[in-house]
Design a protein around this motif. Sequence first.
Motif, PDB file in Angstrom:
ATOM      1  N   ARG A 227      58.145  70.834 216.457  1.00 10.57           N
ATOM      2  CA  ARG A 227      57.560  70.294 217.318  1.00 10.57           C
ATOM      3  C   ARG A 227      58.011  68.264 216.932  1.00 10.57           C
ATOM      4  NH1 ARG A 227      52.050  71.039 213.745  1.00 10.57           N
ATOM      5  NH2 ARG A 227      51.463  68.432 215.244  1.00 10.57           N
ATOM      6  N   ALA A 228      58.828  67.936 215.848  1.00 10.63           N
ATOM      7  CA  ALA A 228      58.809  66.297 215.863  1.00 10.63           C
ATOM      8  C   ALA A 228      60.479  66.442 217.101  1.00 10.63           C
ATOM      9  CB  ALA A 228      59.866  66.728 214.182  1.00 10.63           C
ATOM     10  N   LEU A 229      61.264  67.126 217.483  1.00  9.82           N
ATOM     11  CA  LEU A 229      61.596  67.442 218.854  1.00  9.82           C
ATOM     12  C   LEU A 229      61.203  66.782 219.520  1.00  9.82           C
ATOM     13  CD1 LEU A 229      64.535  69.892 218.096  1.00  9.82           C
ATOM     14  CD2 LEU A 229      64.770  67.615 217.741  1.00  9.82           C
ATOM     15  N   LEU A 230      60.286  67.667 220.085  1.00  9.63           N
ATOM     16  CA  LEU A 230      59.267  67.578 221.493  1.00  9.63           C
ATOM     17  C   LEU A 230      58.545  66.393 221.635  1.00  9.63           C
ATOM     18  CD1 LEU A 230      57.705  71.176 221.349  1.00  9.63           C
ATOM     19  CD2 LEU A 230      59.598  70.316 222.635  1.00  9.63           C
ATOM     20  N   ALA A 231      58.292  65.975 220.010  1.00 11.05           N
ATOM     21  CA  ALA A 231      57.676  64.611 220.517  1.00 11.05           C
ATOM     22  C   ALA A 231      58.736  63.302 220.238  1.00 11.05           C
ATOM     23  CB  ALA A 231      57.021  64.384 219.081  1.00 11.05           C
ATOM     24  N   GLY A 232      59.692  64.245 220.255  1.00 14.72           N
ATOM     25  CA  GLY A 232      61.017  62.588 220.771  1.00 14.72           C
ATOM     26  C   GLY A 232      61.607  61.872 219.303  1.00 14.72           C
ATOM     27  N   LYS A 233      61.663  62.789 218.467  1.00 13.26           N
ATOM     28  CA  LYS A 233      62.154  62.182 217.620  1.00 13.26           C
ATOM     29  C   LYS A 233      63.449  62.212 216.482  1.00 13.26           C
ATOM     30  CE  LYS A 233      58.324  60.076 217.056  1.00 13.26           C
ATOM     31  NZ  LYS A 233      57.707  57.783 217.097  1.00 13.26           N
ATOM     32  N   THR A 234      64.066  61.612 215.829  1.00 13.25           N
ATOM     33  CA  THR A 234      65.338  61.971 215.366  1.00 13.25           C
ATOM     34  C   THR A 234      64.461  62.688 214.126  1.00 13.25           C
ATOM     35  OG1 THR A 234      66.424  60.188 216.593  1.00 13.25           O
ATOM     36  CG2 THR A 234      67.413  60.815 214.363  1.00 13.25           C
ATOM     37  N   VAL A 235      65.649  64.309 213.906  1.00 15.28           N
ATOM     38  CA  VAL A 235      65.286  64.726 212.921  1.00 15.28           C
ATOM     39  C   VAL A 235      65.977  64.827 211.626  1.00 15.28           C
ATOM     40  CG1 VAL A 235      63.994  66.823 211.952  1.00 15.28           C
ATOM     41  CG2 VAL A 235      63.364  65.427 214.254  1.00 15.28           C
ATOM     42  N   PHE A 236      65.862  64.905 210.080  1.00 13.50           N
ATOM     43  CA  PHE A 236      66.491  65.719 209.129  1.00 13.50           C
ATOM     44  C   PHE A 236      65.533  66.543 208.437  1.00 13.50           C
ATOM     45  CE2 PHE A 236      67.951  64.969 204.626  1.00 13.50           C
ATOM     46  CZ  PHE A 236      68.910  65.139 204.843  1.00 13.50           C
ATOM     47  N   VAL A 237      65.454  67.851 208.322  1.00 18.16           N
ATOM     48  CA  VAL A 237      65.118  68.825 207.990  1.00 18.16           C
ATOM     49  C   VAL A 237      66.100  68.864 206.746  1.00 18.16           C
ATOM     50  CG1 VAL A 237      66.050  70.443 209.405  1.00 18.16           C
ATOM     51  CG2 VAL A 237      64.231  71.435 207.972  1.00 18.16           C
ATOM     52  N   GLU A 238      65.500  69.317 206.284  1.00 15.59           N
ATOM     53  CA  GLU A 238      65.774  70.101 204.652  1.00 15.59           C
ATOM     54  C   GLU A 238      66.707  71.522 204.866  1.00 15.59           C
ATOM     55  OE1 GLU A 238      68.335  69.613 201.878  1.00 15.59           O
ATOM     56  OE2 GLU A 238      67.761  68.105 202.466  1.00 15.59           O
ATOM     57  N   LYS A 239      67.407  72.102 204.443  1.00 13.35           N
ATOM     58  CA  LYS A 239      67.923  73.834 204.824  1.00 13.35           C
ATOM     59  C   LYS A 239      66.843  74.106 204.013  1.00 13.35           C
ATOM     60  CE  LYS A 239      69.056  73.679 200.287  1.00 13.35           C
ATOM     61  NZ  LYS A 239      67.687  74.312 199.301  1.00 13.35           N
ATOM     62  N   PRO A 240      66.658  75.489 204.334  1.00 13.30           N
ATOM     63  CA  PRO A 240      67.194  75.655 206.633  1.00 13.30           C
ATOM     64  C   PRO A 240      65.945  75.405 207.163  1.00 13.30           C
ATOM     65  CG  PRO A 240      66.085  78.026 205.303  1.00 13.30           C
ATOM     66  CD  PRO A 240      65.719  76.444 204.319  1.00 13.30           C
ATOM     67  N   LEU A 241      67.814  75.406 208.062  1.00  9.89           N
ATOM     68  CA  LEU A 241      66.847  75.056 209.834  1.00  9.89           C
ATOM     69  C   LEU A 241      65.461  76.557 209.747  1.00  9.89           C
ATOM     70  CD1 LEU A 241      66.839  73.255 211.769  1.00  9.89           C
ATOM     71  CD2 LEU A 241      68.619  74.482 212.579  1.00  9.89           C
ATOM     72  N   ALA A 242      65.631  77.373 209.261  1.00  8.36           N
ATOM     73  CA  ALA A 242      65.012  78.679 209.593  1.00  8.36           C
ATOM     74  C   ALA A 242      65.155  79.309 209.086  1.00  8.36           C
ATOM     75  CB  ALA A 242      65.043  79.204 211.434  1.00  8.36           C
ATOM     76  N   LEU A 243      64.639  80.485 209.205  1.00 12.40           N
ATOM     77  CA  LEU A 243      64.583  81.776 208.309  1.00 12.40           C
ATOM     78  C   LEU A 243      64.507  83.302 208.968  1.00 12.40           C
ATOM     79  CD1 LEU A 243      61.268  81.583 205.317  1.00 12.40           C
ATOM     80  CD2 LEU A 243      63.460  80.802 205.354  1.00 12.40           C
ATOM     81  N   THR A 244      64.651  82.593 210.844  1.00  8.33           N
ATOM     82  CA  THR A 244      64.940  84.333 211.454  1.00  8.33           C
ATOM     83  C   THR A 244      65.173  83.394 211.935  1.00  8.33           C
ATOM     84  OG1 THR A 244      62.863  83.738 212.372  1.00  8.33           O
ATOM     85  CG2 THR A 244      62.535  85.469 210.507  1.00  8.33           C
ATOM     86  N   GLU A 245      65.441  84.281 213.178  1.00  7.76           N
ATOM     87  CA  GLU A 245      66.504  84.486 214.833  1.00  7.76           C
ATOM     88  C   GLU A 245      65.203  83.629 215.496  1.00  7.76           C
ATOM     89  OE1 GLU A 245      68.977  87.306 216.202  1.00  7.76           O
ATOM     90  OE2 GLU A 245      68.424  89.195 214.115  1.00  7.76           O
ATOM     91  N   ASP A 246      64.416  84.166 215.643  1.00  9.94           N
ATOM     92  CA  ASP A 246      63.350  83.345 216.485  1.00  9.94           C
ATOM     93  C   ASP A 246      63.064  82.738 216.082  1.00  9.94           C
ATOM     94  OD1 ASP A 246      63.137  86.365 218.316  1.00  9.94           O
ATOM     95  OD2 ASP A 246      61.177  86.907 216.787  1.00  9.94           O
ATOM     96  N   GLU A 247      62.464  81.697 214.841  1.00  2.00           N
ATOM     97  CA  GLU A 247      62.593  80.436 214.401  1.00  2.00           C
ATOM     98  C   GLU A 247      63.697  79.543 215.304  1.00  2.00           C
ATOM     99  OE1 GLU A 247      60.017  80.922 211.128  1.00  2.00           O
ATOM    100  OE2 GLU A 247      61.686  80.107 210.221  1.00  2.00           O
ATOM    101  N   LEU A 248      65.113  80.841 214.813  1.00  2.00           N
ATOM    102  CA  LEU A 248      66.557  79.354 215.003  1.00  2.00           C
ATOM    103  C   LEU A 248      66.149  79.809 217.155  1.00  2.00           C
ATOM    104  CD1 LEU A 248      69.082  77.987 214.024  1.00  2.00           C
ATOM    105  CD2 LEU A 248      70.168  80.553 214.890  1.00  2.00           C
TER     106      LEU A 248
END
Length: 737
Positions: free
Chosen positions: A495-516
């Motif tokens: 959602r933050a990427l689609l809103a045009g924001k620079t994003v810092f996310v703590e690990k993990p980025l995703a928990l499933t292949e679909d999320e990635l």
Amino acid sequence: MKQVVQNYKSGELALLDVPAPECKPGGVLVRSDYSLISTGTELMKVSEAGMSMLGKARSRPDQVAKVLQSVASNGVPATYRKVMGKLDSYTPLGYSLSGVVERVGAGIDDVAVGDVVACAGNEHALHAELNWVPKNLCTRVPDGLAPRHAAFGTVGSIALQGVRRGESQLGDVALVIGLGLIGQLVVQLLAASGVSVVGVDPDPVRCELAERLGAAACGDPESAAVESCVAELTGGHGVDQVYLAAGGGSNQPVELAARLSRDRGRVVDIGKCRLDLPWNAYYGKELDVRFSRSYGPGRYDPEYELEGRDYPIGYVRWTERRNLACFLDLVARGRVDVEPLVSHVADFDDAVETYRSLKDGDLKAVAVLFRYAAPAGETAGAAAPAVAVPPVRRGGAASVPARPGTGRSAAAPVRLAFVGAGNYATSMLLPHLARREGVELSTVVTTTALSAVNAKRKFGFAEATTDLDAVLGDPSVDAVFVVTRHSSHAELTRRALLAGKTVFVEKPLALTEDELAGVVSAVEESGNDRLQVGFNRRFAPLLREARKRFGVRTGPASLRYLVNAGRLEHGSWYLRQDTEGSRFAGEGGHFIDTASWLLGADPVSVYAVAASGDEGGGDLQIVLRYPGGSTATLSYVTNGSPAFPKETLDLIADGKVLRLDDFVRASVHGRRRWSSPRLSRVRDKGQRAQLDAFLRAVRTGGPMPVPLESLVATTAATLAVRTGLAGGAPVTLERTR
């Protein structure tokens, strides 16, 4: 059995059921694991088959001459019937594969049933489930070399023979024209021989790939940069050798070769390009033009290829078979890396569609492999486990800012919003950001009002809210930190990427292949690739200093990483595997990212074993395989002593050893020994340095601290651990295009 065939008259491609070949004396019967599509030679044949009769004649003037000779001898009607009969027949495709020996013919004593072999020949190493291969056209694959890499043996031999014909010497400068499959291999072979290489190709993607694989510089044939690079490397004299690995009807390659060669240089033709030599240019420099005949001495000699009569090594050092074995050895020892050349792996059942996609341009590829039913080392009848590494495509919608940070004033403070304010955020991130010059903590968003108020009071946020949409819609916010529980990371990041924001996310980025895949799709949809995952260990000052002291690595490396994770307290939300993923899924990316950074590559396969069979609570042993033959072994244990250091790491390569002891002390053992002083204060695992790099990227609009492709690859490798534990087999990380 099934085999790929083509009708040269109609152009029809088919996967036919044909009788299996017999195992004749002087050869072996091989069941294919992987076969390689030559995107140059084979696609040229496929394209020719789709031409009109006139087009076919123009493309093969040598065959036209034979037809005219037959007309003179046998007359038009007989010649017509002969030609049409030959054209209207199925012909095979393929000439490079790896597989397992099923039967051994009489007279064979150096290959046994069950051996993995690499095979060559356009009449023997075909795209077919079974092939009979003569003795001198196959050789055993070195231990540890993956079957998919061994399938490159034949094309590797072609490139190797071309380099031999050039007679390059240590310190030479060479020009490689055409950076397709053969050209990429020639670049690597020359670089491994101590030759400085300049590459030429109109495709910038191929130029970039060649530079990653060892070329000093690459560019378009029309580019002045190529000529200036050659002049700089040679002192204006010109290159020592030119390797023509290009195809097509243009005479530009041979003209460029003459212009950039030194006096009495060598020009080696490996591919099939137009050779209208400009006489004055070649005569004036007395250039030595040489041809490289396929895989090496023995090619087209039936006594060598079919009857198995070898040439004495004292008279012919490098034959077809010895070239084949030499190339496989180079790949096995990491001197040549073929994995980056693999653009696509297709199931053999999809062969016809794969050829059509290549011919129509829908599939852009350097090398394509066919994967057969059960490659060596995999369970028969079961598909090899794999985890997709989704490709990062940077598209972009017009309504979304093209690059967050590029339009902001350098003097303005960086305005940050935090989504989540739990223990990690308040202990490891916000203390480095609060009251920092040039940084403004704009808004903190939490699910409960009280936690937001506490964070606002403690760290000086301007606003506290539970409304995420308000923050994402605020144009004054430069960057968003996602520091929530694991299950929400991917969706909030998307959602933050689609809103045009620079994003810092703590690990993990995703928990499933679909999320990635969803995160990567958001990058493509928005054109916003401004993302950082909290893999902080690669930024740790002590580890960075140790890596610098270790120096440039030239050979394959072995890395050992012990993580003495310890047991979790009862009730920890880390144990909620059904919603938050396993413990390793949550923090394993840290260790995989550190290994990949130290080895300078992303993993290509993952093998995981759990001592208790339970990924969530048991001890894990994980082996990561990297391009070039490097490996990393990660031991993630939970039942060790709490008195023992949490993280110890050893990197071993090139006669040197780097050791890290829990971010307290580091040392390098080699020709010169270096040891850091023992840190007396709290361990620095790189959080502050990582935030410095992130803020610098936000402030300047410059590149993110870690390439997005690496973040995606590390996340996919972390997910592959779970897949591997479930399947009990190595998991391939498939990079699609």
